[in-house]
Scaffold this motif. Structure first.
Motif, short mmCIF file in Angstrom:
data_model
loop_
_atom_site.label_atom_id
_atom_site.label_comp_id
_atom_site.label_asym_id
_atom_site.label_seq_id
_atom_site.Cartn_x
_atom_site.Cartn_y
_atom_site.Cartn_z
N LEU A 76 41.18 40.01 46.39
CA LEU A 76 40.09 39.58 47.25
C LEU A 76 39.27 40.79 47.69
O LEU A 76 38.04 40.78 47.67
N LYS A 77 39.97 41.83 48.10
CA LYS A 77 39.31 43.05 48.58
C LYS A 77 38.49 43.70 47.48
O LYS A 77 37.34 44.06 47.66
N VAL A 78 39.11 43.82 46.31
CA VAL A 78 38.42 44.41 45.17
C VAL A 78 37.16 43.62 44.84
O VAL A 78 36.09 44.17 44.65
N TRP A 79 37.31 42.30 44.82
CA TRP A 79 36.17 41.46 44.49
C TRP A 79 35.07 41.63 45.54
O TRP A 79 33.90 41.78 45.21
N GLY A 80 35.48 41.59 46.78
CA GLY A 80 34.50 41.71 47.86
C GLY A 80 33.75 43.02 47.80
O GLY A 80 32.53 43.06 47.92
N ASP A 81 34.49 44.11 47.61
CA ASP A 81 33.85 45.41 47.55
C ASP A 81 32.90 45.51 46.37
O ASP A 81 31.83 46.11 46.45
N ALA A 82 33.27 44.88 45.28
CA ALA A 82 32.47 44.99 44.07
C ALA A 82 31.23 44.11 44.09
O ALA A 82 30.19 44.48 43.56
N HIS A 83 31.35 42.95 44.70
CA HIS A 83 30.27 41.98 44.56
C HIS A 83 29.49 41.65 45.81
O HIS A 83 28.48 40.96 45.74
N LEU A 84 29.96 42.11 46.94
CA LEU A 84 29.19 41.89 48.15
C LEU A 84 28.61 43.23 48.53
O LEU A 84 29.31 44.22 48.52
N GLY A 85 27.34 43.25 48.85
CA GLY A 85 26.76 44.52 49.27
C GLY A 85 27.61 45.08 50.39
O GLY A 85 28.11 44.35 51.22
N LEU A 86 27.81 46.37 50.41
CA LEU A 86 28.68 46.97 51.42
C LEU A 86 28.11 46.74 52.81
O LEU A 86 28.83 46.51 53.76
N ARG B 12 32.82 33.97 37.15
CA ARG B 12 33.84 34.42 36.20
C ARG B 12 34.57 35.64 36.73
O ARG B 12 35.76 35.83 36.50
N SER B 13 33.83 36.45 37.48
CA SER B 13 34.45 37.66 38.02
C SER B 13 35.49 37.34 39.08
O SER B 13 36.25 38.21 39.51
N MET B 14 35.53 36.09 39.48
CA MET B 14 36.54 35.65 40.44
C MET B 14 37.88 35.39 39.76
O MET B 14 38.88 35.14 40.43
N GLU B 15 37.88 35.45 38.45
CA GLU B 15 39.08 35.08 37.71
C GLU B 15 40.35 35.80 38.19
O GLU B 15 41.38 35.15 38.37
N PRO B 16 40.28 37.12 38.41
CA PRO B 16 41.49 37.79 38.89
C PRO B 16 42.01 37.21 40.20
O PRO B 16 43.23 37.06 40.39
#
Lengths: 118, 118
Positions: free
Chosen positions: A101-111, B92-96
């Motif tokens: 969740l954290k990785v996804w959030g950091d990667a895809h939500l503007g900081l 798709r990037s949510m897959e993990p």
DNA sequence: CAGTATCCGTTGCGATACTG
DNA sequence: CAGTATCGCAACGGATACTG
């Protein structure tokens, strides 16, 4: 289990996914768990880490996490009172989920600011 | 973003975690996304995969997922109507995350019956 | 310090019926 | 087939004040 907003046993393969998020939804649960990844915390410490949570809601969410077996609650018979919250083994096993969740959030939500680039 | 039950920008490092689950909470979102991992689905197909969802809620959840950029909605101008739903690249990037949830659920929730061994 | 108690608005979500 | 409309209630969750 704590009430369970999310129904279970109503779909074949997605069922496990549903039940799993059911344990970490609730407005503050995921952050609480996330902070507990770093170690034991006291009630007041969690409050300070999550400024917008009210004591009522914090108690509520902590109790549900405890009911679900994800965290442990340790009361020390001292004055002033002291209560420690920590991840149980089951809660610790949530780490991959929390990290994903954290990785996804950091990667895809503007900081700062907008949620995602759409 | 769709309403956002979960507040954002109110905690330092847990913020991303919060915002991320904010996108997949909602009673049916995670299962919908999970099923879409296998490929494009039509409205009726999703309905059949998730027997307990009402058309109203399915529409609602699909719209929110679309607003959040996680899925795409393709309308075919044919009779009878046909609408395809598929994961966007962001979805798709949510897959993990979805897989982590699934793995956890399978491992820690009894396959049939009680949620966890406590 | 670590909670409880009360009040009360908001939202989630199910049921049911109807439509282009 | 793929939705929409309306209704209604229960759960969620915020504010505030009090307590062992």
């Amino acid at each position: 289990m704590a009430k369970a907003r999310h129904s279970r046993f109503d779909c074949a393969p997605g069922c496990a996914v549903e039940a799993a998020i059911g344990l970490i939804d609730g407005k503050w649960k995921s952050i609480i768990l996330y902070h507990l990844l770093d170690g034991t915390l006291r009630f007041g410490e969690i409050r300070r880490l999550i400024p917008n949570v009210t004591p009522r809601m914090l108690t509520n969410q902590l109790r549900e996490l405890e009911e679900d077996g994800l965290i442990t609650r340790t009361v020390f018979a001292v004055v002033p009172p002291r209560v420690d919250y920590a991840l149980s083994p089951l809660g610790r096993s949530m780490e991959p989920v929390l990290q994903a969740l954290k990785v996804w959030g950091d990667a895809h939500l503007g900081l700062y600011g907008k949620p995602h680039a759409a």
